[in-house]
Design a protein around this motif. Structure first.
Motif, PDB file in Angstrom:
ATOM      1  N   ASP A 163       0.802  -1.221   0.000  1.00  0.00           N
ATOM      2  CA  ASP A 163       0.000   0.000   0.000  1.00  0.00           C
ATOM      3  C   ASP A 163       0.840   1.279   0.000  1.00  0.00           C
ATOM      4  OD1 ASP A 163       1.006  -0.010   2.560  1.00  0.00           O
ATOM      5  OD2 ASP A 163      -0.944  -0.207   3.566  1.00  0.00           O
ATOM      6  N   GLY A 164       2.172   1.121  -0.128  1.00  0.00           N
ATOM      7  CA  GLY A 164       3.026   2.300  -0.227  1.00  0.00           C
ATOM      8  C   GLY A 164       3.420   2.931   1.091  1.00  0.00           C
ATOM      9  N   TYR A 165       3.086   2.278   2.209  1.00  0.00           N
ATOM     10  CA  TYR A 165       3.427   2.884   3.500  1.00  0.00           C
ATOM     11  C   TYR A 165       4.943   2.907   3.724  1.00  0.00           C
ATOM     12  CZ  TYR A 165       2.731   4.435   8.285  1.00  0.00           C
ATOM     13  OH  TYR A 165       2.730   5.186   9.430  1.00  0.00           O
ATOM     14  N   ARG A 166       5.671   2.125   2.938  1.00  0.00           N
ATOM     15  CA  ARG A 166       7.126   2.135   3.065  1.00  0.00           C
ATOM     16  C   ARG A 166       7.705   3.520   2.757  1.00  0.00           C
ATOM     17  NH1 ARG A 166       5.308  -0.577  -1.144  1.00  0.00           N
ATOM     18  NH2 ARG A 166       5.982  -0.147  -3.279  1.00  0.00           N
ATOM     19  N   PHE A 167       6.929   4.350   2.060  1.00  0.00           N
ATOM     20  CA  PHE A 167       7.379   5.700   1.724  1.00  0.00           C
ATOM     21  C   PHE A 167       6.890   6.742   2.738  1.00  0.00           C
ATOM     22  CE2 PHE A 167       6.928   3.674  -2.596  1.00  0.00           C
ATOM     23  CZ  PHE A 167       8.289   3.530  -2.840  1.00  0.00           C
ATOM     24  N   PHE A 220      -2.806   8.021   7.588  1.00  0.00           N
ATOM     25  CA  PHE A 220      -2.713   7.116   6.439  1.00  0.00           C
ATOM     26  C   PHE A 220      -3.986   6.291   6.305  1.00  0.00           C
ATOM     27  CE2 PHE A 220      -1.265   3.409   4.023  1.00  0.00           C
ATOM     28  CZ  PHE A 220      -0.540   4.013   3.016  1.00  0.00           C
ATOM     29  N   THR A 221      -4.523   5.843   7.432  1.00  0.00           N
ATOM     30  CA  THR A 221      -5.772   5.077   7.398  1.00  0.00           C
ATOM     31  C   THR A 221      -6.904   5.939   6.834  1.00  0.00           C
ATOM     32  OG1 THR A 221      -5.105   3.749   9.303  1.00  0.00           O
ATOM     33  CG2 THR A 221      -7.451   3.816   8.803  1.00  0.00           C
ATOM     34  N   TYR A 222      -6.958   7.178   7.286  1.00  0.00           N
ATOM     35  CA  TYR A 222      -7.973   8.110   6.781  1.00  0.00           C
ATOM     36  C   TYR A 222      -7.761   8.366   5.286  1.00  0.00           C
ATOM     37  CZ  TYR A 222     -10.247  12.645   5.941  1.00  0.00           C
ATOM     38  OH  TYR A 222     -10.995  13.672   5.412  1.00  0.00           O
ATOM     39  N   ALA A 223      -6.510   8.631   4.913  1.00  0.00           N
ATOM     40  CA  ALA A 223      -6.208   8.950   3.516  1.00  0.00           C
ATOM     41  C   ALA A 223      -6.519   7.779   2.597  1.00  0.00           C
ATOM     42  CB  ALA A 223      -4.738   9.350   3.384  1.00  0.00           C
ATOM     43  N   LYS A 224      -6.246   6.572   3.065  1.00  0.00           N
ATOM     44  CA  LYS A 224      -6.494   5.384   2.258  1.00  0.00           C
ATOM     45  C   LYS A 224      -7.968   5.249   1.913  1.00  0.00           C
ATOM     46  CE  LYS A 224      -4.818   0.598   2.122  1.00  0.00           C
ATOM     47  NZ  LYS A 224      -4.112  -0.456   2.913  1.00  0.00           N
ATOM     48  N   ASP A 225      -8.823   5.674   2.842  1.00  0.00           N
ATOM     49  CA  ASP A 225     -10.272   5.622   2.611  1.00  0.00           C
ATOM     50  C   ASP A 225     -10.759   6.782   1.755  1.00  0.00           C
ATOM     51  OD1 ASP A 225     -10.522   3.318   4.107  1.00  0.00           O
ATOM     52  OD2 ASP A 225     -10.985   4.372   5.975  1.00  0.00           O
ATOM     53  N   HIS A 226      -9.874   7.730   1.452  1.00  0.00           N
ATOM     54  CA  HIS A 226     -10.254   8.913   0.681  1.00  0.00           C
ATOM     55  C   HIS A 226      -9.323   9.113  -0.514  1.00  0.00           C
ATOM     56  CE1 HIS A 226     -12.193   9.616   4.594  1.00  0.00           C
ATOM     57  NE2 HIS A 226     -13.050  10.374   3.951  1.00  0.00           N
ATOM     58  N   GLY A 227      -9.028   8.004  -1.198  1.00  0.00           N
ATOM     59  CA  GLY A 227      -8.230   8.082  -2.423  1.00  0.00           C
ATOM     60  C   GLY A 227      -6.871   8.694  -2.218  1.00  0.00           C
ATOM     61  N   LEU A 229      -6.160  11.200  -0.676  1.00  0.00           N
ATOM     62  CA  LEU A 229      -6.376  12.656  -0.688  1.00  0.00           C
ATOM     63  C   LEU A 229      -6.238  13.291  -2.066  1.00  0.00           C
ATOM     64  CD1 LEU A 229      -4.604  13.680   2.653  1.00  0.00           C
ATOM     65  CD2 LEU A 229      -6.882  12.723   2.280  1.00  0.00           C
ATOM     66  N   GLU A 230      -6.206  12.483  -3.099  1.00  0.00           N
ATOM     67  CA  GLU A 230      -6.150  13.062  -4.443  1.00  0.00           C
ATOM     68  C   GLU A 230      -7.489  13.719  -4.759  1.00  0.00           C
ATOM     69  OE1 GLU A 230      -4.574  11.984  -8.920  1.00  0.00           O
ATOM     70  OE2 GLU A 230      -4.959  10.359  -7.497  1.00  0.00           O
ATOM     71  N   GLY A 231      -7.460  14.990  -5.110  1.00  0.00           N
ATOM     72  CA  GLY A 231      -8.684  15.740  -5.399  1.00  0.00           C
ATOM     73  C   GLY A 231      -9.425  16.195  -4.155  1.00  0.00           C
ATOM     74  N   VAL A 232      -8.888  15.873  -2.983  1.00  0.00           N
ATOM     75  CA  VAL A 232      -9.517  16.285  -1.718  1.00  0.00           C
ATOM     76  C   VAL A 232      -9.007  17.670  -1.348  1.00  0.00           C
ATOM     77  CG1 VAL A 232      -9.702  15.787   0.759  1.00  0.00           C
ATOM     78  CG2 VAL A 232      -9.803  13.923  -0.915  1.00  0.00           C
ATOM     79  N   SER A 233      -9.915  18.559  -0.951  1.00  0.00           N
ATOM     80  CA  SER A 233      -9.529  19.938  -0.660  1.00  0.00           C
ATOM     81  C   SER A 233      -9.513  20.271   0.822  1.00  0.00           C
ATOM     82  CB  SER A 233     -10.468  20.917  -1.379  1.00  0.00           C
ATOM     83  OG  SER A 233     -11.811  20.720  -0.950  1.00  0.00           O
ATOM     84  N   ALA A 234     -10.017  19.374   1.671  1.00  0.00           N
ATOM     85  CA  ALA A 234     -10.050  19.647   3.107  1.00  0.00           C
ATOM     86  C   ALA A 234      -9.977  18.343   3.887  1.00  0.00           C
ATOM     87  CB  ALA A 234     -11.316  20.419   3.478  1.00  0.00           C
ATOM     88  N   ILE A 235      -9.335  18.415   5.046  1.00  0.00           N
ATOM     89  CA  ILE A 235      -9.210  17.267   5.933  1.00  0.00           C
ATOM     90  C   ILE A 235     -10.311  17.325   6.986  1.00  0.00           C
ATOM     91  CG2 ILE A 235      -7.688  16.061   7.548  1.00  0.00           C
ATOM     92  CD1 ILE A 235      -6.657  16.050   4.716  1.00  0.00           C
TER      93      ILE A 235
END
Length: 301
Positions: A163-167, A220-227, A229-235
């Motif tokens: 899932d890319g968490y290594r980065f 990361f858990t939140y971001a994973k559920d929201h693509g 954050l691609e195209g996301v404008s607010a957290i």
């Protein structure tokens, strides 16, 4: 007229019977009723358009009634409406102020937590990190280098699926860039503030590092559920509040919700590119409060 004066005068017109429970439920019901009336007026405006001649006047009246009920309810809990308004404005600026470029520029050096420490205990104001990926057998690892010297340890996703968490060190770089704060990067870069034992223990020690790693995993858990954050404008506001609470005992408590949002958004913008290209060069600039990505290492001297 200020809110405090309005609140005092509004209470002189209070006609709500002083019956146990009634004095509180009536203003609440009144507030809900006025919101319903406001929605009705707006419905008429949508339906009739300019033919609804009294729209602005009626809306102003409904808002005034809502304000009266708010003032009444606040008074009965010994709350100051003006203080409430001031706190709300501070909250809004804390949450959204960073989006105004002028405010970003004015805060460019707001968080320098190591200003009074020697250079070897201060985060570099600008540095480039080259990230590479190594595949061997069934393992995929991330390596990071500054000036061809490896920093930190080899990292894997620590997951059953890739899932890319290594980065995820990119996120720590982003916290350092935008917030001027990252116990993890201090440890990786060997910039812990050992000349002050208390600061070294509290701000740069194991607990602070664990908090930052926890934030990274939580987001990361939140971001994973929201693509991611691609195209996301607010957290999510509650997520940002949780992060603030997690860092409330640390120097990062000075960082606003907006600062955290900016750090997260910029970090994930770079992380997505690193993950897509399986590496690249990340440029961290604390003075500019920025983190950027480039596919090839800069040739500047």
């Amino acid at each position: 007229m200020n809110f405090s004066e309005y609140q005092i005068q509004a209470m002189t017109t209070d006609q709500i019977p002083v019956v146990e429970g009634t004095e509180l439920i009536v203003p609440l019901l009144g507030l809900v009723g006025e919101v319903g009336s406001l929605m009705t007026e707006y419905k008429k405006h949508l339906r009739d358009g300019d033919a609804h001649k009294l729209f602005n006047e009626t809306v102003a009246e409904e808002l005034g009634d809502m304000l009266w009920y708010l003032a009444n309810f606040a008074s009965k809990f010994n709350l100051d409406l003006e203080e409430i308004a001031e706190k709300n404005l501070r909250k809004c600026h804390d949450r959204w102020g960073w989006r105004k470029s002028v405010q970003i520029d004015s805060k460019a050096t707001a968080y320098i937590f190591d200003n009074d420490f020697p250079e070897h205990e201060s985060l570099p104001r600008r540095f480039e990190v080259e990230i590479t990926e190594l595949r061997k057998d069934n393992s995929v690892k991330m390596k990071a280098f500054i000036d061809k010297q490896q920093i930190g340890s080899d990292l894997t996703d620590n997951s059953y699926s890739s899932d890319g968490y290594r980065f995820h060190d990119v996120f720590h770089m982003s916290y350092a860039a935008v917030l001027g704060w990252s116990p993890v990067m201090r440890s990786i870069l060997k910039r812990k503030r050992k000349s002050n034992p208390l600061v070294d223990e509290v701000e740069d020690g194991g607990r602070a590092i664990a908090v930052e790693e926890g934030i990274s995993a939580l987001v990361f858990t939140y971001a994973k559920d929201h693509g991611f954050l691609e195209g996301v404008s607010a957290i999510d506001y509650q997520l940002l509040k949780t992060i603030k609470n997690m860092t409330s005992h640390l120097e990062a408590a000075q960082c606003s919700l907006g600062d955290w949002e900016k750090a997260i958004m910029m970090g994930y913008e770079v992380w997505r590119q690193v993950d897509k290209c399986r590496g690249g060069t990340v440029v961290v600039d604390l003075d500019a409060r920025s983190i950027t990505y480039q596919t090839e290492k800069s040739n500047e001297t």
